[in-house]
Design an enzyme around this catalytic site. Structure first.
Site, PDB file in Angstrom:
ATOM      1  N   HIS A  47       0.823  -1.203   0.000  1.00 37.95           N
ATOM      2  CA  HIS A  47       0.000   0.000   0.000  1.00 37.95           C
ATOM      3  C   HIS A  47       0.859   1.255   0.000  1.00 37.95           C
ATOM      4  O   HIS A  47       0.538   2.243  -0.689  1.00 37.95           O
ATOM      5  CB  HIS A  47      -0.922  -0.017   1.223  1.00 37.95           C
ATOM      6  CG  HIS A  47      -1.967   1.050   1.240  1.00 37.95           C
ATOM      7  ND1 HIS A  47      -1.855   2.186   2.005  1.00 37.95           N
ATOM      8  CD2 HIS A  47      -3.152   1.142   0.598  1.00 37.95           C
ATOM      9  CE1 HIS A  47      -2.932   2.933   1.842  1.00 37.95           C
ATOM     10  NE2 HIS A  47      -3.734   2.329   0.981  1.00 37.95           N
ATOM     11  N   CYS A  48       1.956   1.228   0.747  1.00 41.24           N
ATOM     12  CA  CYS A  48       2.829   2.401   0.855  1.00 41.24           C
ATOM     13  C   CYS A  48       3.444   2.788  -0.484  1.00 41.24           C
ATOM     14  O   CYS A  48       3.782   3.950  -0.711  1.00 41.24           O
ATOM     15  CB  CYS A  48       3.956   2.133   1.847  1.00 41.24           C
ATOM     16  SG  CYS A  48       3.429   1.793   3.530  1.00 41.24           S
ATOM     17  N   ARG A  49       3.581   1.816  -1.401  1.00 40.64           N
ATOM     18  CA  ARG A  49       4.370   2.037  -2.617  1.00 40.64           C
ATOM     19  C   ARG A  49       3.505   2.156  -3.871  1.00 40.64           C
ATOM     20  O   ARG A  49       4.020   2.138  -4.983  1.00 40.64           O
ATOM     21  CB  ARG A  49       5.369   0.891  -2.773  1.00 40.64           C
ATOM     22  CG  ARG A  49       6.195   0.662  -1.493  1.00 40.64           C
ATOM     23  CD  ARG A  49       7.141  -0.509  -1.606  1.00 40.64           C
ATOM     24  NE  ARG A  49       7.714  -0.875  -0.295  1.00 40.64           N
ATOM     25  CZ  ARG A  49       8.710  -1.705  -0.122  1.00 40.64           C
ATOM     26  NH1 ARG A  49       9.280  -2.284  -1.178  1.00 40.64           N
ATOM     27  NH2 ARG A  49       9.158  -1.984   1.079  1.00 40.64           N
TER      28      ARG A  49
END
Length: 875
Positions: free
Chosen positions: A363-365
């Site tokens: 999700h962060c990327r």
């Protein structure tokens, strides 16, 4: 700086240096190093580097602030809304297998330097990526965390899509400029609020509810929570913003490390074993959301995913009909995927490995890119129906952002009975003057389950269903007799006031399994007849009404009645109209005031033997305008307070009146935990004594910290609420309306056996209340409030004195009951005149026997009102 804090700072510094030098992370320390790296291929780590810690003042230095969108209201797109694409950065932070999966269905927007585009193209093509669905966006970045610095998409009242560009919470100007540059690339507007934030700490349901950890408050210290709420309302259309303590206790404090909205009414929250160090904190946040109301009007369904080894399962990406979940090779991977499949029927759930961490995963990327010309369909689900004769009304909001026009005969509700077989459909009819449409599903026999979904198409070629997965995961409801009344919660409990103009605003939240028909506020003045005020919905299942202004001295009582579509009825308070909310319109008087400038009659002493007291009048800090003195618990100068304090500062006695309220100013510097968010080792709290011993009281809004007494050397038990941390002068308040009679307050400060701060300063203490001359009121009406003072001296021995006051002539009874609710004795049953009374219960039963030791209750009933007081009898 204190010794323990220096140690912690060195530990953090060593950790950051280790991460910054770790293989695969790169040697860059700030955006300048990343920009000057050969080929521009070095990325900064997810966390702040030690060098970046020295340039935090550069955060937002290139930010372009703008007014909010003018075409209000706006709607912030949710992750589970229809997306046109996904934004990633090259060099990649994800595998080419993920890129290949994404490009099967959506556009992969890849941020890449022009000099590296050929390399990116070759990498993707070699991996079998559908290059027809890859768009390169040439820009420089400092890292690949597009979730954190990427654009937040909104739709405004003109049907236009825009981008909200918050200030990225890192001193990385190349990353921070991406939202505005990407808006230009897409040809849409970008709006820049004055708010430091990060996408990993932003969770939204697409209908005005958002959630973040308290990191958003910490990174915007110059703004109050109310000011932050106003910003997210104006720029993102958020009317309910849940800001909660981060339960993980890690450096990142991002909500996607432990939670995720899966749908409007579903939230996924990680679960750990009870032995896990963060078990209590994680369970607390899960309980919090289980008790909040979703945009559908009912509480969230909290779904748990087991993460015993801190697996990053909540850090997933929802992209249209697919869910991409980070897996790690853990034995719990299959269970995590199964959890998603059960919670999101009809979605394709796929697991992907990668260089995942518990604080940094898929999700962060990645970051969804909204469909600029979205065909928006939204419908609040029908949960059940109670008729086998009337059709079932299904409504949907349908908005054509392409502005090409809706296709009328394609606006449908598809339905079937049971869970298999073909779907029938009914064409929807427009509701004049709105973007809403409806259709009626034919009546079905009791016991039938109906599955359905809404469907729409426009002339741009877009086809959309709601739920988004359509027939693969439809809504369902059961035809059954509705015997469930509405649920009323959060009713405004009005405090007494001097205001005679009004209105006195009352809000309440009402939800029901089949729909609310009407909500009414009933009020009466001075015991007269009840008047009915229809309550109007204001959004989010909140209803509002305003009681008209009343003259002094008036006693206003009120209650709420809610009726659902099946004529089930509920009340708040539940026992209304016997028990009511009430307040007075009366003069407000100051009961206690101390600015500490002329000395003080207050006393101070050690509370618990073996501890110490450091309260004293101090000129070190002061809040009073033009003043010099405040009370302080700490050293006589600016040094640290001592170890093992349990120091109580006690006010003089004062008499509480109706709806009394305490307010004072404090300055504090006390030891808190940098690792365990929301916890402290030292701190202060308040206690009250009305004749029955000291009792801890809670400030309005609650204490900001909980004690973590792991060493056992402090005076407060673990989980005790306290004021702590480092805060400049600020006002705090306490509602004292539950207390009456003579009282004293105690400011109590405690510390453990190590590490101190400057201490706790207290100034400008004021208690206000509303004074009513009962004897001067001849006849206040049958509903006037009797007052039962908390004057029973607990524990009692041979007898108990019970004091109460009546405001009018009234038939009055005073009875004693045991803990099982059985009548023990009737002490009084007569018509009484206004005044104050004392009744001595000689610990006898109705039959003249001596009551056994235990817990009893005295119950006063007068003028239609009831008050109950607890009595403890000991040998």
């Amino acid at each position: 700086m204190h010794a323990a804090r220096i140690t912690l700072g060195l530990a953090v510094l060593i950790t950051l240096l280790t991460l910054a030098l770790a293989p695969g992370v790169g040697f860059a320390q700030t955006y300048k190093d990343a920009a000057s790296a050969p080929g521009g291929t070095i990325s900064l780590p997810h966390e702040l580097t030690p060098e970046e810690m020295l340039i935090l003042d550069e955060i937002g230095s290139g930010h372009r602030p703008t007014p909010p969108p003018s075409a209000q209201p706006v709607r912030n797109a949710a992750e589970f809304d229809r997306m046109e694409g996904v934004l990633i950065s090259y060099p990649l932070g994800i595998s080419t297998a993920i890129v290949r999966e994404l490009a099967e269905d959506v556009i992969v927007y890849c941020i890449v330097l022009a000099s590296q585009q050929a390399s990116a193209y070759s990498t993707f093509q070699s991996a079998g990526v559908n290059m027809d669905n890859v768009v390169f966006f040439n820009a420089r970045t400092d890292s690949h965390w597009t979730r954190d610095y990427g654009p937040w998409f909104i739709y405004d009242a003109n049907l236009d899509c825009g981008i909200i560009d918050v200030i990225y919470n890192r001193p990385r100007p190349h990353d921070d400029q991406i939202p505005t540059l990407f808006a230009g690339f897409l040809g849409i507007e970008a709006y820049g609020p004055d708010l430091i934030h990060t996408g990993g700490n932003w969770m939204v349901d697409g209908h005005g509810i958002a959630a973040s950890s308290e990191l958003v408050w910490e990174e915007n210290p110059s703004k109050t929570p109310e000011e932050i709420n106003e910003i997210v309302q104006d720029y993102l259309g958020i009317h309910a913003y849940h800001v909660v303590p981060d339960p993980n206790g890690t450096y990142i404090d991002h909500i996607d490390c432990w939670g995720k909205f899966l749908a409007v009414d579903k939230i996924l929250i990680r679960e750990v074993a009870q032995s896990h160090s963060q078990y209590d904190e994680i369970e607390a946040v899960a309980d919090y959301f289980a008790n909040q109301v979703s945009s559908y009007g009912w509480p969230y369904q909290v779904i748990r995913v087991y993460t015993p080894g801190n697996e990053p399962y909540t850090n997933s990406l929802i992209i249209n009909e697919k869910v991409l979940v980070p897996i790690t090779g853990s034995s719990w991977d299959d269970d995590a995927l199964a959890t998603y499949e059960a919670a999101m029927p009809g979605y394709e759930v796929l697991g992907f490995t990668g260089s995942w961490q518990s604080t940094d995963a898929l999700h962060c990327r990645t970051h969804g890119v909204a469909d600029l010309e979205l065909l928006y369909v939204y419908s609040i689900p029908v949960r059940s129906a109670d008729s086998d004769e009337e059709p079932y009304w299904i409504a949907a909001e349908i908005v054509d952002h392409s502005e090409t026009g809706l296709i009328a005969d394609q606006l449908r509700v598809y339905w079937r009975t049971g869970q298999s077989g073909p779907f029938n459909y009914e064409v929807m009819t427009a509701i004049a003057g709105t973007d809403s449409f409806y259709a009626e599903i034919p009546a079905q026999p009791f016991g039938t389950t109906v599955e359905y979904y809404a469907h729409a198409a426009d002339n741009s070629g877009r086809i959309e269903d709601y739920p988004l997965v359509g027939s693969a995961g439809p809504f369902s409801f059961l035809i059954e007799v509705d015997e469930v009344p509405p649920v009323i919660a959060g009713t405004t409990d009005l405090r007494s006031t001097e205001n005679t103009v009004g209105p006195y605003d009352v809000e309440t939240t009402v939800t029901d399994n089949m729909g609310v028909s009407e909500v009414t506020l009933f009020y009466r003045v001075n015991g007269g007849e009840f008047q009915a005020l229809p309550m109007s919905p204001t959004g989010g299942y909140v209803y509002h009404a305003g009681i008209p202004g009343q003259p002094q001295v008036s006693h206003v009582e009120y209650y709420i009645q809610a009726v659902d579509n099946s004529d089930n009825m509920s009340y708040d308070p539940p026992t209304a109209p016997v028990d009511l909310y009430d307040f007075y319109v009366a003069p407000e008087e100051n009961i206690l005031f101390a600015d500490m400038e002329g000395g003080s009659d207050w006393t101070h002493a050690v509370v618990t033997g073996g501890f110490n007291d450091e309260w004293h009048l101090s000129t070190q800090r002061n809040h009073t305008a033009g003043g010099t003195t405040s009370w302080k618990c700490g050293s006589t100068g600016a040094g640290d307070y001592g170890d093992r304090l349990d120091a109580g500062l006690v006010t003089e006695s004062f008499e509480l009146t109706i709806d009394s309220r305490l307010a004072y100013w404090q300055w504090i510097d006390a030891e808190f935990s940098s690792y365990y968010t929301g916890y402290a080792y030292d701190g202060g709290l308040l206690e009250i004594n009305t004749g029955s011993g000291w009792e801890m009281i809670e400030p309005e809004g609650g204490y900001p910290y909980l004690i973590r007494n792991v060493s056992g050397t402090g005076p407060f038990a673990s989980e005790t609420g306290v004021f702590s941390g480092s805060e400049d002068w600020h006002e705090v308040s306490f509602d004292l309306s539950a207390y009456e009679g003579m009282a004293q307050l105690r400011f109590r400060f405690g510390s453990d056996s190590s590490t101190g701060g400057e201490g706790w300063y207290v100034d400008d203490v004021s208690v206000d209340g509303f004074e009513i001359n009962w004897q001067g009121i001849e006849e206040f009406g049958p509903g006037s409030r009797p007052v039962l003072a908390s004057s029973v001296a607990n524990p009692a021995h041979s007898s108990a004195l019970i004091r109460f006051t009546l405001g009018r002539n009234a038939q009055t009874s005073l009875r004693i009951f045991d803990a099982q609710g059985r009548l023990v004795n009737t002490l009084l049953d007569d018509r009484m005149v206004p005044g104050s009374y004392t009744v001595d219960w000689a610990r006898t039963t109705q039959g003249g026997r001596r009551a056994a030791p235990g817990v009893y209750f005295c119950r006063l009933e007068a003028g239609g009102q009831t008050r109950t007081e607890r009595i403890v009898i000991v040998r």
